[in-house]
Design a protein around this motif. Structure first.
Motif, PDB file in Angstrom:
ATOM      1  N   ILE A 170      -4.545  -8.172  -4.830  1.00  0.00           N
ATOM      2  CA  ILE A 170      -4.384  -7.681  -6.193  1.00  0.00           C
ATOM      3  C   ILE A 170      -4.647  -8.817  -7.176  1.00  0.00           C
ATOM      4  N   GLU A 171      -5.477  -8.557  -8.151  1.00  0.00           N
ATOM      5  CA  GLU A 171      -5.774  -9.566  -9.157  1.00  0.00           C
ATOM      6  C   GLU A 171      -4.558  -9.797 -10.051  1.00  0.00           C
ATOM      7  N   SER A 172      -4.276 -11.048 -10.337  1.00  0.00           N
ATOM      8  CA  SER A 172      -3.151 -11.399 -11.199  1.00  0.00           C
ATOM      9  C   SER A 172      -3.273 -10.717 -12.555  1.00  0.00           C
ATOM     10  N   ARG A 173      -2.122 -10.325 -13.120  1.00  0.00           N
ATOM     11  CA  ARG A 173      -2.007  -9.636 -14.410  1.00  0.00           C
ATOM     12  C   ARG A 173      -2.554  -8.212 -14.361  1.00  0.00           C
ATOM     13  N   SER A 174      -2.576  -7.631 -13.179  1.00  0.00           N
ATOM     14  CA  SER A 174      -2.864  -6.214 -13.044  1.00  0.00           C
ATOM     15  C   SER A 174      -1.576  -5.431 -13.257  1.00  0.00           C
ATOM     16  N   LEU A 175      -1.709  -4.136 -13.508  1.00  0.00           N
ATOM     17  CA  LEU A 175      -0.551  -3.257 -13.657  1.00  0.00           C
ATOM     18  C   LEU A 175      -0.428  -2.395 -12.401  1.00  0.00           C
ATOM     19  N   ILE A 176       0.774  -2.363 -11.816  1.00  0.00           N
ATOM     20  CA  ILE A 176       0.996  -1.611 -10.590  1.00  0.00           C
ATOM     21  C   ILE A 176       2.201  -0.695 -10.743  1.00  0.00           C
ATOM     22  N   PHE A 177       2.075   0.528 -10.278  1.00  0.00           N
ATOM     23  CA  PHE A 177       3.210   1.446 -10.202  1.00  0.00           C
ATOM     24  C   PHE A 177       3.860   1.253  -8.830  1.00  0.00           C
ATOM     25  N   ILE A 178       5.163   1.005  -8.803  1.00  0.00           N
ATOM     26  CA  ILE A 178       5.898   0.911  -7.548  1.00  0.00           C
ATOM     27  C   ILE A 178       6.835   2.106  -7.451  1.00  0.00           C
ATOM     28  N   LEU A 179       6.615   2.960  -6.445  1.00  0.00           N
ATOM     29  CA  LEU A 179       7.539   4.055  -6.172  1.00  0.00           C
ATOM     30  C   LEU A 179       8.564   3.508  -5.183  1.00  0.00           C
ATOM     31  N   ALA A 180       9.710   3.153  -5.706  1.00  0.00           N
ATOM     32  CA  ALA A 180      10.638   2.314  -4.963  1.00  0.00           C
ATOM     33  C   ALA A 180      11.653   3.097  -4.142  1.00  0.00           C
ATOM     34  N   LYS A 181      11.795   2.662  -2.908  1.00  0.00           N
ATOM     35  CA  LYS A 181      12.910   3.071  -2.069  1.00  0.00           C
ATOM     36  C   LYS A 181      13.690   1.796  -1.753  1.00  0.00           C
ATOM     37  N   ASN A 182      14.957   1.938  -1.415  1.00  0.00           N
ATOM     38  CA  ASN A 182      15.755   0.771  -1.042  1.00  0.00           C
ATOM     39  C   ASN A 182      15.478   0.415   0.413  1.00  0.00           C
ATOM     40  N   THR A 183      14.279  -0.088   0.623  1.00  0.00           N
ATOM     41  CA  THR A 183      13.812  -0.480   1.952  1.00  0.00           C
ATOM     42  C   THR A 183      13.116  -1.832   1.836  1.00  0.00           C
ATOM     43  N   ILE A 184      12.789  -2.403   2.985  1.00  0.00           N
ATOM     44  CA  ILE A 184      12.082  -3.682   3.001  1.00  0.00           C
ATOM     45  C   ILE A 184      10.743  -3.565   2.283  1.00  0.00           C
ATOM     46  N   GLY A 185      10.040  -2.454   2.487  1.00  0.00           N
ATOM     47  CA  GLY A 185       8.757  -2.265   1.818  1.00  0.00           C
ATOM     48  C   GLY A 185       8.888  -2.235   0.310  1.00  0.00           C
ATOM     49  N   GLY A 186       9.908  -1.521  -0.195  1.00  0.00           N
ATOM     50  CA  GLY A 186      10.123  -1.458  -1.634  1.00  0.00           C
ATOM     51  C   GLY A 186      10.458  -2.812  -2.222  1.00  0.00           C
ATOM     52  N   LEU A 187      11.343  -3.541  -1.557  1.00  0.00           N
ATOM     53  CA  LEU A 187      11.739  -4.876  -2.013  1.00  0.00           C
ATOM     54  C   LEU A 187      10.559  -5.845  -1.983  1.00  0.00           C
ATOM     55  N   SER A 188       9.784  -5.821  -0.909  1.00  0.00           N
ATOM     56  CA  SER A 188       8.663  -6.751  -0.770  1.00  0.00           C
ATOM     57  C   SER A 188       7.620  -6.536  -1.856  1.00  0.00           C
ATOM     58  N   GLY A 189       7.332  -5.269  -2.166  1.00  0.00           N
ATOM     59  CA  GLY A 189       6.362  -4.986  -3.222  1.00  0.00           C
ATOM     60  C   GLY A 189       6.826  -5.496  -4.569  1.00  0.00           C
ATOM     61  N   TYR A 190       8.119  -5.351  -4.840  1.00  0.00           N
ATOM     62  CA  TYR A 190       8.684  -5.837  -6.103  1.00  0.00           C
ATOM     63  C   TYR A 190       8.590  -7.361  -6.181  1.00  0.00           C
ATOM     64  N   TYR A 191       9.052  -8.048  -5.132  1.00  0.00           N
ATOM     65  CA  TYR A 191       9.001  -9.504  -5.171  1.00  0.00           C
ATOM     66  C   TYR A 191       7.564 -10.019  -5.169  1.00  0.00           C
ATOM     67  N   GLY A 192       6.719  -9.420  -4.337  1.00  0.00           N
ATOM     68  CA  GLY A 192       5.319  -9.860  -4.279  1.00  0.00           C
ATOM     69  C   GLY A 192       4.615  -9.732  -5.619  1.00  0.00           C
ATOM     70  N   SER A 193       4.980  -8.714  -6.384  1.00  0.00           N
ATOM     71  CA  SER A 193       4.396  -8.544  -7.714  1.00  0.00           C
ATOM     72  C   SER A 193       4.828  -9.660  -8.645  1.00  0.00           C
ATOM     73  N   LEU A 194       6.124  -9.949  -8.686  1.00  0.00           N
ATOM     74  CA  LEU A 194       6.626 -11.002  -9.567  1.00  0.00           C
ATOM     75  C   LEU A 194       6.051 -12.366  -9.194  1.00  0.00           C
ATOM     76  N   GLU A 195       5.987 -12.647  -7.912  1.00  0.00           N
ATOM     77  CA  GLU A 195       5.500 -13.936  -7.454  1.00  0.00           C
ATOM     78  C   GLU A 195       4.039 -14.160  -7.845  1.00  0.00           C
ATOM     79  N   ASN A 196       3.251 -13.092  -7.856  1.00  0.00           N
ATOM     80  CA  ASN A 196       1.816 -13.209  -8.145  1.00  0.00           C
ATOM     81  C   ASN A 196       1.450 -12.826  -9.571  1.00  0.00           C
ATOM     82  N   ARG A 197       2.457 -12.676 -10.419  1.00  0.00           N
ATOM     83  CA  ARG A 197       2.259 -12.324 -11.833  1.00  0.00           C
ATOM     84  C   ARG A 197       1.479 -11.023 -11.985  1.00  0.00           C
ATOM     85  N   ILE A 198       1.809 -10.091 -11.104  1.00  0.00           N
ATOM     86  CA  ILE A 198       1.350  -8.707 -11.190  1.00  0.00           C
ATOM     87  C   ILE A 198       2.491  -7.941 -11.854  1.00  0.00           C
TER      88      ILE A 198
END
Length: 206
Positions: free
Chosen positions: A39-67
């Motif tokens: 994913i290119e930095s500063r892109s906009l992503i919709f996260i359909l979140a569940k309280n699971t490892i996948g949901g958490l990882s997507g959230y953190y991965g976005s913040l870490e990469n400035r997505i």
């Protein structure tokens, strides 16, 4: 790295969910690297979140990469989700494999991992304010298009202050039952990750 997670042992358990999924701090770092390659930095992503490892990882991965993620519940009514999609025109979505929310919208699947899939839409990348880190809906029940904007400093300072106030250590564990699209649910996640502790994720009610 964001929330200083690189300062914690790579073998330390960062999160565990009620489906049996686990992720260490080392795993979370590795995931973020791969996420950032797709994913290119500063892109906009919709996260359909569940309280699971996948949901958490997507959230953190976005913040870490400035997505910039807009976090929404997986149970959001289809019409409301479509309205938000039309209004904000995200470049990507991160959603559970079983979700059919975007099946009627043209997209391409570019990654599947941790029970989640990363899909890409043919939207031009938006021009985003440099310190915009996160978007949250003001009303998950009505699907209002009005969003709360968070900065990176807002999230990191809050995590640091909450960890200090409650004297969270790397030996602590926190049960996260509030959805990730709720500010309080995210506050527990970020403060405990900042402290090198472990979060226990579940979509089950108390």
């Amino acid at each position: 790295m964001f929330l200083n997670i690189d300062q914690h042992s790579t073998h330390k358990l960062a999160a565990k969910d009620s489906l049996g999924g686990e992720v260490t701090y080392g795993n979370l770092k590795e995931f973020s690297v791969e996420f950032g390659k797709l994913i290119e930095s500063r892109s906009l992503i919709f996260i359909l979140a569940k309280n699971t490892i996948g949901g958490l990882s997507g959230y953190y991965g976005s913040l870490e990469n400035r997505i910039v993620p807009l976090i929404l519940g997986t149970d959001l009514e289809d019409g409301l989700l479509l309205n938000l999609w039309k209004q904000y025109q995200p470049n990507y979505a991160w959603l559970p494999l079983e979700s059919e929310k975007f099946n009627k919208i043209e997209h391409s699947i570019i990654w599947e991992i941790q029970g989640y899939q990363l899909i890409k839409f043919d939207h031009p990348k938006p021009e985003l304010y440099c310190d915009l880190s996160l978007l949250l809906s003001t009303s998950g029940s009505t699907g209002s298009p009005k969003l709360v904007r968070h900065s990176y400093e807002n999230i990191s300072s809050s995590a640091k202050n909450v960890a200090a106030l409650f004297e969270i250590t790397d030996q602590d564990r926190a049960l996260v039952t509030l959805p990730l699209q709720y500010t309080m649910g995210l506050s527990v996640v970020t403060s405990y990750l900042f402290a090198g502790a472990t979060v226990l994720l579940t979509d089950l009610s108390l």
